[in-house]
Each structure stands twice: as C-alpha cells, then as structure tokens.
Scaffold this active site. Structure first.
Site, PDB file in Angstrom:
ATOM      1  N   GLU A 153       0.813  -1.222   0.000  1.00 35.17           N
ATOM      2  CA  GLU A 153       0.000   0.000   0.000  1.00 35.17           C
ATOM      3  C   GLU A 153       0.849   1.276   0.000  1.00 35.17           C
ATOM      4  OE1 GLU A 153      -2.852  -0.359   3.219  1.00 35.17           O
ATOM      5  OE2 GLU A 153      -4.139  -1.590   1.966  1.00 35.17           O
ATOM      6  N   GLU A 316      -6.582  -7.981  -0.455  1.00 37.36           N
ATOM      7  CA  GLU A 316      -6.979  -8.023   0.956  1.00 37.36           C
ATOM      8  C   GLU A 316      -8.459  -7.680   1.079  1.00 37.36           C
ATOM      9  OE1 GLU A 316      -4.790  -5.383   3.500  1.00 37.36           O
ATOM     10  OE2 GLU A 316      -2.905  -5.810   2.501  1.00 37.36           O
TER      11      GLU A 316
END
Ligand code: GLA
Ligand code: ZN
Length: 681
Positions: A153, A316
C-alpha cells in the site's frame, strides 16, 4: 509454464504472517491444517518481515521463510512473495536517519509505524535492492512462487532535502526553464514568480500554498516518485525472474469507498502486471443501506477491472470486521459469501484476506482473521470462510473470463486534485467522486455493466460515456470527446466542466470552443447555492429538485430538455441535448436529486439498448452482474438487502453455488447470492 500461468483455481487465502509465530512451531503446524480445511490456496507473505529477515545489518536469516514456502508449496498452495519495504527494522532508522520520512512541516519523523519511508533516500533504495535481490535469487525458481507483491500500500509523501531536490529536477525536466514554470504557475500572482530553481520547495502547511499549479505538480511528482521507487524495487526482480508477474496492492479511500485520493493509479496501473487491491467496505453501517454501499463497492471494483481491461485480484479483504473503521462491526451471517461473490462478479479472480491468523499483540490483534485467537475451525467466521473456499472451487471455470461493458464513467485523478484545490464553488459540496457514484448508481440499480476509466481511455468501444464535473480538461481530451461523439457516441457531461487546463489555468475567451461545439451551447455562469437553497426543473412533465450548482447556459445548436423554474435564470435551459456529427451530447447543467438521474438515464438506456436483457423484472437491491466465458454467461444474482426478494429472468440455468437447476423466477433470501450458468449458445 509458471505457477501463475498454470493456475486454474480462483485464489483464496491471504496475508500470512508466520514471522509473528516463529517461536510457536505448533501454531505454524496448525496453520497448515487449517489452510486445507478453509480451502485456501494462496498466501501473501513477507510484507512486514524485514526485522526477521535481516535482524542486524547484513545478517540475513532465510531458513524460516524457506520452510514456510516449502510447506505451502507441498500443500499445493501459491506464494505471493512481498518485498519488505513497507516497514523497516529499527537498526536501519537509527543508523541511517535519511530513510525516515520528513513531513510537510519539515519535521523528521521518528521510527515507528510503517509505510513511512522516504521515496528518494539513496540509502533506503540501496538497502531495498540488497534484500529484494536476495529474495529473488533465493525464491525466484521456487515452484510455489506465484507472484511478487511489491511493498505494501504505497502512500504518502516526503519533504526531505533529497525529495526537494528530486522535485526540482522533475520540474526542470517538465518546464525546461523558469519562465515556462512561472507562466504555468501564474507566478506573478501574490508575487510568487521564481528567479532561481533553488527557491522552489514542496508545498507546506506552514506556509499557505495558494499556487494551484504548484500544488498540482507536487501531487503529480509524488505519484511519479512513488512509481520511480517501485520501478527501483522491481528492477532486479524483473531481471532475475522475468516470468513471475508483479503487482503492488492498491487501495480506496475508506469512508465513502471513493478512489484513493493521493496517488494517480490511472498512471500507476501501466507499471504493474496485474492489478490488485485491498477492499474494506463498512458493511452494516448506520449511515447507508446495504445496497447503497454495495453500489459503491461495485463502482470501485469496476474501476480496478477497467484499468487493464482484465480480471484483477482482491489482495486483501476481511473475513469479519477490521480494526480501523469508526465502529468495527462484524459481518452478519451470509454477508461474507455475498460480498466475496460480488468481488468475483465485478472481475476479481480472488478473494484474499487480511489476515490469515489474528495477531496476538499490537494494533491488529482485534482485526478480523480467518483463524481467531481460539485457534479453532469451529467458529462462525472460519466456517463462512471455508464456505467461500468451497464455492470458489465450484466456479473456478470463470477465472480470467471477461466482463463486457458498453457504458463508461470517467474518473480523473488530476481533475479531482485540481477541483479540491479550487477556491470558489463550495468546498463542502464539490463532491466529485461522490457525484460519479451517483451517476453510476442508476446503472448498478438496473444491472447494467459499467467501466470506470480515465480521461485517456480509448472511448470508441463504448455506447455511452459519462464525464461529470471535468473541471480540469486538456485540449486533447476535448478533441477526443469531439471525435467520439462525431463518430456516433453518446456523451454526457455536467456543471463544473471545462474550467481549467492541465496547468490549472482557466481557459480564456469563454467556455472552451471545442466543448461549445460538442454540446452546442456556452456555459455563461455557475451559481453555487447555500445548502438550504433549492431550484427545480421540469422534465417530461415532472418536477425534480436542484441543489448545490446551477450553470447558466446560452444555447447555440443544442435544444433544451428542461428549464429552471426559479431564480433570475427561471425559464432558461438546464438539461440540453445536441446532435453532433453522428452522435449526441447531453449536458446536465445543475446538480439534481437522484430521481432525475434515474429518469434521464432510463431514457438513454432504452434508446441505446443498454438495458440488461437477461433481467426481465429486476429489483434495485438485487444486483445482477455477469462474466462471460465461451458460450456461457455466468450471472451473479446478489441480494443486498435484509428482505426476501424475487426477480424474473429471461432464461433458466444451473446455480453453481447449490448445484440446483433454477427456473426463471428467482427467489432470494436476505443476503443470498446465486451464480447461474446460462448457455447463450
Ligand atoms: C491494510 C494493510 C494490511 C492491514 C490491513 C488492515 O490493507 O495492507 O497490512 O494493516 O490494512 O485492514
Ligand atoms: Zn525524502
């Protein structure tokens, strides 16, 4: 053939952090047993392992990771191996403070947290090269290696002296000389012209930054610098393992599930082999209905599919709740299967979770996980995960299949940045991403597939292109819009479109000529309303409410479909239609309530034959999305409501989830999902 090319299963599994459990061999043993029981086949590992891999500078320990990867491989599982740059060991921050990020107030951050390194630091880049190279050399040929997961991320910016220097280099490269830069940034305004490159610094919250071109270029630089860091990370990996695909996990901005605000993923997308992203909707929240949220989930997943016009990965998601929403509610029974299927319906080839096993300590110890602290397969969450695993096995044939869409909505990151920065209008009501979600909603309600693309996308394949609030628009985009409509396309745009160019400088001489031609009108003024102010339009004999924004239009070739009823522009046009070349351009001059968008798009969908032919009698809260493969269409029928629902469809088929033949009248329990395989022969 690599593991990736050979894989015929949909991916199920997720982030696995064995590095937290190395002193607990019984737990690692149990993991393998539970992985099989939950029908998991893919694990992402190593994203936060740096302190276990290199506990002291230059001292590497890979034995534990060898074992984990071997075990997953022996089980028939895939490993998505991460590079560890998302969090670094404390020895590194201590010895080489340059790796630490500097915030916009020029304060050097201390060691702590994660995702907070400098993207320019030569030392950090060197350290990451060393460890990435070792990982690629050691595991590149491992049969379980499925994909590279670069960092985690990526986000944020750094204002250290290295980054300032890189920003200046980036600007020199873009503008060549200071005159060009001063012109583009409208330098003389408040005496902001520069006379030497060294005077330029990144925008800071200590000094007010009113220079919009400067802010916009900084945001562009941050995207480019992040991509540059990523390219640095993958350089050796690509060279050593050319066959292994590379991804990095993208995000969304959370509360409203709008596109991630601080990086231009439209640009980043071309640098990854496979799009993957992390999706965390706040199901069962108290500010919207389940269908409201499901529509937003649909929007953003469509955006990720559209980036490469290919299936993507959910890297995710949570099996239950998270630990960072305002309220961390758990998923109600049934929601896990439903929400997992929605990802697949919109083009994902996976549902992977954060996290496999719930951490014992620190900030994520209460974050949802497949395996809870009870270490048991008997709890509700584990069982629902195992059910998803089972269903994914039954429907694996759809992996990689395509999802066709004739409607495109344009989301433009630079436009969003510029519009947010614009002083004027009303900050609270600009709501660019939310406006796109509202336009999308009609199509989601009606089960019409949509792609969400950038301004640079090839528009020729779409029947309908919707480009609301394109405040920043390049000449080149206008020309492509003109071509698209001339060749028969249908284009819809709205208020607050066509104000500034790519330097955030307004267009001179009135509304841009190309837009005037396409829409057959000129925007003369834009009125911003107070929250209590309302106007109204009459469309097809019915009144619809207007709020926030009203453009005052002067028509040329366009004809009015509706006029304002109030204020000094009463009886002047607000909704217009223009025939241009072989196509049509509509202009929605004001922000309306959703019922107008419904009436407006219903007309276009009918005329352009965009309606979903398989759904004979649908229901707004029952979403139908399809994926095609060979002669079959796989129809996902998803009840995003707490009620029993019935819909009627055009043909019967087998529900792959239950294995039962379904007739044309479909009944759905609350949160139920069906996957009907229809032979379109
Ligand atoms: C992000 C991160 C994960 C984890 C989850 C928790 O997506 O990538 O490491 O922290 O959030 O939801
Ligand atoms: Zn820096």
């Amino acid at each position: 053939m690599t593991r990736y090319q050979n894989e015929t299963r949909l991916l199920h599994g997720g982030d696995y952090n064995p590095d937290q459990w190395l002193d607990h061999p019984e737990i690692l043993e149990k993991d393998l047993e539970l992985m099989k029981k939950s029908k998991s086949n893919t694990f992402s590992i190593g994203m936060f392992s740096w302190s276990q891999l290199e506990p002291r500078e230059g001292e590497f320990h890979f034995e534990w990771l060898d074992k984990i990867i071997d075990n997953i491989g022996e089980m028939g599982g895939n490993v998505i191996l991460a590079t560890p740059s998302g969090a670094r060991p404390a020895w590194m921050s201590k010895k080489y403070p340059e790796v630490l990020r500097t915030n916009n107030r020029r304060e050097k951050m201390l060691h702590g947290g994660r995702h907070n390194h400098c993207f320019s630091s030569p030392l950090y880049r060197e350290k990451i090269s060393i460890i990435n190279r070792k990982l690629a050399e050691r595991y590149g040929a491992h049969p379980a290696l499925y994909m590279w997961h670069i960092s985690n991320e990526y986000s944020g910016d750094c204002h250290c002296t290295y980054c300032q220097e890189n920003f200046r280099l980036w600007l020199k490269n873009k503008y060549g000389n200071l005159k060009n830069l001063n012109d583009a940034w409208w330098g003389p305004f408040w005496s902001h012209a520069y006379s030497d490159w060294s005077e330029i610094e990144s925008p800071s919250s200590i000094g007010e930054t009113m220079v919009h071109g400067h802010n916009l270029d900084w945001k562009r630089f941050v995207t480019d610098q992040t991509i540059d860091f990523y390219e640095h990370e993958i350089k050796d990996i690509r060279q050593l393992t050319p066959e292994i695909p590379i991804t990095t996990n993208f995000m969304a901005d959370t509360h409203d599930l709008i596109p991630f605000q601080s990086l231009d993923y439209g640009k980043f997308a071309s640098h990854v082999d496979v799009i993957s992203w992390d999706c965390y909707p706040a199901w069962h929240n108290d500010w919207e209905t389940t269908a409201d949220l499901a529509s937003k989930v649909g929007f953003i997943n469509d955006q990720y599919r559209s980036m490469k016009q290919k299936s993507f990965l959910i890297m995710e998601s949570t099996p239950s709740g998270v630990n960072w929403h305002e309220v961390n509610k758990v998923k109600r029974p049934g929601m896990h299967l439903l929400s997992s299927m929605q990802f697949i319906a919109h083009g994902s080839d996976s549902n992977l979770y954060f996290q496999w096993r719930k951490s014992r300590g620190s900030s994520e110890k209460f974050h949802g996980a497949v395996v809870d602290h009870d270490n048991s397969e008997e709890n509700r969450v584990f069982k629902e995960v195992a059910q998803v695993g089972e269903v994914l096995e039954k429907m694996k044939e759809i992996k990689g299949s395509y999802k066709e869409a004739k409607v495109a909505i344009i989301y433009d990151w630079e436009n969003n940045w510029a519009l947010n920065d614009a002083q004027g209008f009303s900050n609270a009501s600009k709501q660019y991403p939310q406006t796109l979600q509202a336009h999308y909603r009609y199509f989601w309600d009606q089960d019409i597939a949509v792609e969400v693309v950038t301004s640079d996308a090839d528009l020729s394949k779409y029947t309908l292109v919707i480009a609301p609030m394109l405040y920043l628009i390049r000449e080149e985009t206008m020309t492509r819009f003109a071509e698209y409509v001339k060749n028969g396309g249908t284009l819809v745009s709205t208020y607050i479109t066509g104000y500034v160019n790519e330097s955030d400088l307004t267009y001179l001489g009135g509304w841009p000529k190309t837009l005037q031609e396409i829409f057959g009108l000129e925007v003369k003024e834009t009125d911003t309303l107070y929250p209590k102010d309302k106007n109204q339009l009459i469309y097809q004999g019915l009144p619809f409410e207007i709020h926030d924004y009203c453009s005052i239009l002067a028509l040329k070739e366009a004809k009015s479909l509706a006029n304002y009823t109030k204020d000094f522009y009463a009886n002047t046009p607000v909704i217009t239609k223009n025939n241009y070349g072989k196509g049509t351009a509509y202009f929605i001059g004001a922000r309306t309530t959703f019922d107008f968008l419904e009436a407006f798009y219903a007309e276009i969908a009918q005329e352009k034959q965009l309606l979903n032919k398989w759904v004979v009698q649908g229901d707004k809260e029952v979403s139908v999305q399809s994926r095609d493969f060979e002669d079959y269409t796989y129809q996902f029928v998803m009840n995003f409501s707490e009620q029993l629902k019935e819909i009627q469809v055009a043909s019967s088929g087998i529900d792959l989830i239950t294995g039962k033949e379904k007739n044309k009248n479909l009944q759905l329990q609350p949160y139920e999902v069906l996957l009907i395989k229809v032979n379109e022969g």
